[in-house]
Design a protein around this motif. Structure first.
Motif, PDB file in Angstrom:
ATOM      1  N   PHE A  45       0.833  -1.213   0.000  1.00  0.00           N
ATOM      2  CA  PHE A  45       0.000   0.000   0.000  1.00  0.00           C
ATOM      3  C   PHE A  45       0.874   1.273   0.000  1.00  0.00           C
ATOM      4  CE2 PHE A  45      -2.439   3.233   2.333  1.00  0.00           C
ATOM      5  CZ  PHE A  45      -3.507   3.372   1.444  1.00  0.00           C
ATOM      6  N   ALA A  46       1.948   1.247   0.776  1.00  0.00           N
ATOM      7  CA  ALA A  46       2.868   2.399   0.831  1.00  0.00           C
ATOM      8  C   ALA A  46       3.536   2.605  -0.506  1.00  0.00           C
ATOM      9  CB  ALA A  46       3.919   2.162   1.924  1.00  0.00           C
ATOM     10  N   MET A  47       3.904   1.477  -1.170  1.00  0.00           N
ATOM     11  CA  MET A  47       4.527   1.603  -2.474  1.00  0.00           C
ATOM     12  C   MET A  47       3.536   2.172  -3.476  1.00  0.00           C
ATOM     13  SD  MET A  47       6.687  -1.951  -2.564  1.00  0.00           S
ATOM     14  CE  MET A  47       7.221  -1.685  -4.246  1.00  0.00           C
ATOM     15  N   LEU A  48       2.266   1.773  -3.325  1.00  0.00           N
ATOM     16  CA  LEU A  48       1.229   2.271  -4.218  1.00  0.00           C
ATOM     17  C   LEU A  48       1.048   3.781  -4.062  1.00  0.00           C
ATOM     18  CD1 LEU A  48      -0.989   1.727  -6.288  1.00  0.00           C
ATOM     19  CD2 LEU A  48      -2.536   1.200  -4.381  1.00  0.00           C
ATOM     20  N   LEU A  49       1.040   4.276  -2.803  1.00  0.00           N
ATOM     21  CA  LEU A  49       0.902   5.724  -2.549  1.00  0.00           C
ATOM     22  C   LEU A  49       2.062   6.500  -3.138  1.00  0.00           C
ATOM     23  CD1 LEU A  49      -0.381   5.765   1.145  1.00  0.00           C
ATOM     24  CD2 LEU A  49      -1.690   6.252  -0.923  1.00  0.00           C
ATOM     25  N   SER A  50       3.253   5.945  -2.974  1.00  0.00           N
ATOM     26  CA  SER A  50       4.450   6.615  -3.513  1.00  0.00           C
ATOM     27  C   SER A  50       4.396   6.686  -5.014  1.00  0.00           C
ATOM     28  CB  SER A  50       5.702   5.882  -3.043  1.00  0.00           C
ATOM     29  OG  SER A  50       6.840   6.483  -3.599  1.00  0.00           O
ATOM     30  N   ALA A  51       3.941   5.624  -5.599  1.00  0.00           N
ATOM     31  CA  ALA A  51       3.846   5.587  -7.053  1.00  0.00           C
ATOM     32  C   ALA A  51       2.843   6.587  -7.565  1.00  0.00           C
ATOM     33  CB  ALA A  51       3.488   4.165  -7.508  1.00  0.00           C
ATOM     34  N   CYS A  52       1.848   6.895  -6.747  1.00  0.00           N
ATOM     35  CA  CYS A  52       0.815   7.859  -7.158  1.00  0.00           C
ATOM     36  C   CYS A  52       1.237   9.310  -6.891  1.00  0.00           C
ATOM     37  CB  CYS A  52      -0.482   7.573  -6.406  1.00  0.00           C
ATOM     38  SG  CYS A  52      -1.219   5.999  -6.859  1.00  0.00           S
ATOM     39  N   GLY A  53       2.448   9.549  -6.308  1.00  0.00           N
ATOM     40  CA  GLY A  53       2.939  10.910  -6.050  1.00  0.00           C
ATOM     41  C   GLY A  53       2.371  11.539  -4.809  1.00  0.00           C
ATOM     42  N   THR A  54       1.889  10.830  -3.880  1.00  0.00           N
ATOM     43  CA  THR A  54       1.310  11.379  -2.650  1.00  0.00           C
ATOM     44  C   THR A  54       2.274  11.135  -1.506  1.00  0.00           C
ATOM     45  OG1 THR A  54      -0.894  10.903  -3.475  1.00  0.00           O
ATOM     46  CG2 THR A  54      -0.658  11.300  -1.100  1.00  0.00           C
ATOM     47  N   THR A  55       2.708  12.298  -0.793  1.00  0.00           N
ATOM     48  CA  THR A  55       3.629  12.190   0.350  1.00  0.00           C
ATOM     49  C   THR A  55       3.033  12.916   1.532  1.00  0.00           C
ATOM     50  OG1 THR A  55       4.787  14.189  -0.338  1.00  0.00           O
ATOM     51  CG2 THR A  55       5.665  12.104  -1.154  1.00  0.00           C
ATOM     52  N   ALA A  56       3.534  12.638   2.707  1.00  0.00           N
ATOM     53  CA  ALA A  56       3.056  13.295   3.934  1.00  0.00           C
ATOM     54  C   ALA A  56       3.486  14.764   3.938  1.00  0.00           C
ATOM     55  CB  ALA A  56       3.632  12.570   5.150  1.00  0.00           C
ATOM     56  N   PRO A  57       2.644  15.779   4.407  1.00  0.00           N
ATOM     57  CA  PRO A  57       2.980  17.214   4.423  1.00  0.00           C
ATOM     58  C   PRO A  57       4.136  17.506   5.372  1.00  0.00           C
ATOM     59  CG  PRO A  57       0.976  16.829   5.677  1.00  0.00           C
ATOM     60  CD  PRO A  57       1.303  15.524   5.010  1.00  0.00           C
ATOM     61  N   HIS A  58       4.999  18.611   5.001  1.00  0.00           N
ATOM     62  CA  HIS A  58       6.131  18.998   5.844  1.00  0.00           C
ATOM     63  C   HIS A  58       5.684  20.078   6.821  1.00  0.00           C
ATOM     64  CE1 HIS A  58      10.144  20.158   7.105  1.00  0.00           C
ATOM     65  NE2 HIS A  58       9.832  21.423   6.816  1.00  0.00           N
ATOM     66  N   GLU A  59       5.981  19.898   8.081  1.00  0.00           N
ATOM     67  CA  GLU A  59       5.656  20.891   9.093  1.00  0.00           C
ATOM     68  C   GLU A  59       6.920  21.659   9.471  1.00  0.00           C
ATOM     69  OE1 GLU A  59       3.669  19.339  12.447  1.00  0.00           O
ATOM     70  OE2 GLU A  59       2.004  18.475  11.303  1.00  0.00           O
ATOM     71  N   HIS A  60       6.898  23.023   9.272  1.00  0.00           N
ATOM     72  CA  HIS A  60       8.035  23.847   9.645  1.00  0.00           C
ATOM     73  C   HIS A  60       8.168  23.898  11.154  1.00  0.00           C
ATOM     74  CE1 HIS A  60       8.322  25.066   5.519  1.00  0.00           C
ATOM     75  NE2 HIS A  60       7.125  25.669   5.530  1.00  0.00           N
ATOM     76  N   THR A  61       9.389  23.964  11.574  1.00  0.00           N
ATOM     77  CA  THR A  61       9.654  24.094  13.010  1.00  0.00           C
ATOM     78  C   THR A  61      10.452  25.383  13.243  1.00  0.00           C
ATOM     79  OG1 THR A  61      11.656  22.765  12.787  1.00  0.00           O
ATOM     80  CG2 THR A  61       9.624  21.612  13.414  1.00  0.00           C
ATOM     81  N   PHE A  62      10.200  26.030  14.386  1.00  0.00           N
ATOM     82  CA  PHE A  62      10.826  27.309  14.706  1.00  0.00           C
ATOM     83  C   PHE A  62      11.408  27.281  16.110  1.00  0.00           C
ATOM     84  CE2 PHE A  62       7.706  28.156  11.462  1.00  0.00           C
ATOM     85  CZ  PHE A  62       8.337  29.057  10.618  1.00  0.00           C
ATOM     86  N   SER A  63      12.452  28.052  16.272  1.00  0.00           N
ATOM     87  CA  SER A  63      13.112  28.144  17.574  1.00  0.00           C
ATOM     88  C   SER A  63      12.202  28.838  18.577  1.00  0.00           C
ATOM     89  CB  SER A  63      14.410  28.947  17.437  1.00  0.00           C
ATOM     90  OG  SER A  63      14.966  29.207  18.697  1.00  0.00           O
ATOM     91  N   ASN A  64      12.330  28.412  19.835  1.00  0.00           N
ATOM     92  CA  ASN A  64      11.585  29.082  20.905  1.00  0.00           C
ATOM     93  C   ASN A  64      12.285  30.356  21.372  1.00  0.00           C
ATOM     94  OD1 ASN A  64       9.508  27.149  21.035  1.00  0.00           O
ATOM     95  ND2 ASN A  64      10.784  25.808  22.315  1.00  0.00           N
ATOM     96  N   GLU A  65      13.570  30.510  20.965  1.00  0.00           N
ATOM     97  CA  GLU A  65      14.329  31.690  21.351  1.00  0.00           C
ATOM     98  C   GLU A  65      14.075  32.822  20.345  1.00  0.00           C
ATOM     99  OE1 GLU A  65      16.128  31.929  24.094  1.00  0.00           O
ATOM    100  OE2 GLU A  65      15.623  29.845  24.632  1.00  0.00           O
ATOM    101  N   TRP A  66      14.072  34.020  20.882  1.00  0.00           N
ATOM    102  CA  TRP A  66      13.864  35.188  20.019  1.00  0.00           C
ATOM    103  C   TRP A  66      15.166  35.589  19.334  1.00  0.00           C
ATOM    104  CZ3 TRP A  66       9.295  36.969  18.658  1.00  0.00           C
ATOM    105  CH2 TRP A  66       8.192  36.777  19.497  1.00  0.00           C
ATOM    106  N   SER A  67      15.072  35.844  18.037  1.00  0.00           N
ATOM    107  CA  SER A  67      16.154  36.531  17.340  1.00  0.00           C
ATOM    108  C   SER A  67      15.784  38.017  17.318  1.00  0.00           C
ATOM    109  CB  SER A  67      16.316  36.011  15.909  1.00  0.00           C
ATOM    110  OG  SER A  67      16.713  34.656  15.927  1.00  0.00           O
ATOM    111  N   LYS A  68      16.806  38.915  17.287  1.00  0.00           N
ATOM    112  CA  LYS A  68      16.478  40.328  17.432  1.00  0.00           C
ATOM    113  C   LYS A  68      17.567  41.218  16.819  1.00  0.00           C
ATOM    114  CE  LYS A  68      17.131  38.943  21.925  1.00  0.00           C
ATOM    115  NZ  LYS A  68      16.891  38.906  23.360  1.00  0.00           N
ATOM    116  N   ASN A  69      17.173  42.452  16.481  1.00  0.00           N
ATOM    117  CA  ASN A  69      18.116  43.507  16.091  1.00  0.00           C
ATOM    118  C   ASN A  69      17.677  44.784  16.793  1.00  0.00           C
ATOM    119  OD1 ASN A  69      15.935  44.515  14.622  1.00  0.00           O
ATOM    120  ND2 ASN A  69      16.694  43.738  12.664  1.00  0.00           N
ATOM    121  N   GLU A  70      18.135  45.934  16.314  1.00  0.00           N
ATOM    122  CA  GLU A  70      17.845  47.177  17.016  1.00  0.00           C
ATOM    123  C   GLU A  70      16.378  47.582  16.949  1.00  0.00           C
ATOM    124  OE1 GLU A  70      20.360  50.248  15.554  1.00  0.00           O
ATOM    125  OE2 GLU A  70      22.192  49.423  16.444  1.00  0.00           O
ATOM    126  N   THR A  71      15.653  47.044  15.949  1.00  0.00           N
ATOM    127  CA  THR A  71      14.270  47.505  15.760  1.00  0.00           C
ATOM    128  C   THR A  71      13.211  46.421  15.951  1.00  0.00           C
ATOM    129  OG1 THR A  71      14.413  47.083  13.374  1.00  0.00           O
ATOM    130  CG2 THR A  71      15.021  49.292  14.141  1.00  0.00           C
TER     131      THR A  71
END
Length: 259
Positions: free
Chosen positions: A13-39
């Motif tokens: 079944f997994a091979m069938l899904l891959s063959a059909c071009g369907t993949t699991a969505p990518h979830e972006h991850t972000f740091s919990n720390e703040w990046s900052k500049n003067e403004t």
């Protein structure tokens, strides 16, 4: 045997899904720390999409110097001010200025000094350039002056009676000499400015004032005394009159009255 069949079906079944071009969505991850500049401040992505950010916003300082969101501390730049004093060097007074370090001085209106024109403002013997020079300490700018030239004009009230010389431009505060020369049978009667007698000296030396002047030479005919009298011993026979001073060339009338 049942477990083996289940694994084969799932893999297929997994091979069938891959063959059909369907993949699991990518979830972006972000740091919990703040990046900052003067403004601003934000969270940077920690996944392979490192160019991404989220929660981008300007700092909020409230009443202090520390951002209430990301704790960025605002840098406080101290400002130094200096006093610029103007020495008008005998001219009218000029108000001092308070100038920020590294800034230029505002050129003041020219002061006024009778008989002089302002040349420049100097600092330590050098001309101060208001277009380029900046302040780095308390300073005093000194006015440099040059005396003005004024016209001295001399005229004769009547050139048939006398001539004059000495007209010209003279520097304020210097000495000028003017000369009146009467013609024959005339004498010099004074230098006048308007109706005001200035001097009775035909050769007049004076200090040049801070204005244009016009001096007029007056001349008058020389007078001669005519005296009439009765011959000694004839006083009882008659009398005479009209003794007095008479202008040269005029007619004198004398009277003899017999008794």
């Amino acid at each position: 045997m049942k477990q083996t069949k289940f694994f084969i079906i799932t893999s297929a079944f997994a091979m069938l899904l891959s063959a059909c071009g369907t993949t699991a969505p990518h979830e972006h991850t972000f740091s919990n720390e703040w990046s900052k500049n003067e403004t601003s401040h934000w969270h940077d992505a920690t996944c392979e999409h490192s160019e991404l950010t989220k929660d981008l916003a300007a700092h909020t300082f409230g009443d202090g110097n520390i951002c209430t969101v990301c704790e960025y501390e605002k840098e406080i730049h101290s400002v130094t001010y200096y006093t610029v004093t103007f020495n008008s060097n005998g001219g009218s007074s000029i108000d001092s200025q308070t100038v920020e370090e590294g800034k230029k001085v505002d050129k003041p209106a020219d002061p006024i000094k009778q008989g002089y024109s302002l040349v420049e403002w100097d600092y330590n013997g050098e001309q101060w350039n208001f277009d380029y020079s900046v302040v780095s300490e308390d300073i005093t700018l000194t006015a440099e002056w040059t005396p003005n030239d004024y016209l001295v004009s001399v005229v004769s009230e009547d050139e048939s009676k006398g001539t004059v010389s000495g007209s010209g431009e003279y520097t304020y505060g210097t000495v000028a000499t003017i000369l009146a020369t009467p013609k024959e049978y005339y004498y010099f009667a004074g230098w006048y400015e308007g109706d005001t007698l200035v001097s009775l000296d035909a050769n007049y030396t004076f200090e040049v004032p801070a204005r244009k002047v016009i001096y007029e030479a007056h001349f008058a005919l020389i007078q001669y005394n005519v005296e009439v009298k009765v011959r000694e011993g004839d006083e009882s026979k008659g009398s005479v009159s009209k003794s007095g001073n008479y202008d040269y060339g005029s007619y004198a009338t004398v009277v003899a009255t017999p008794n």
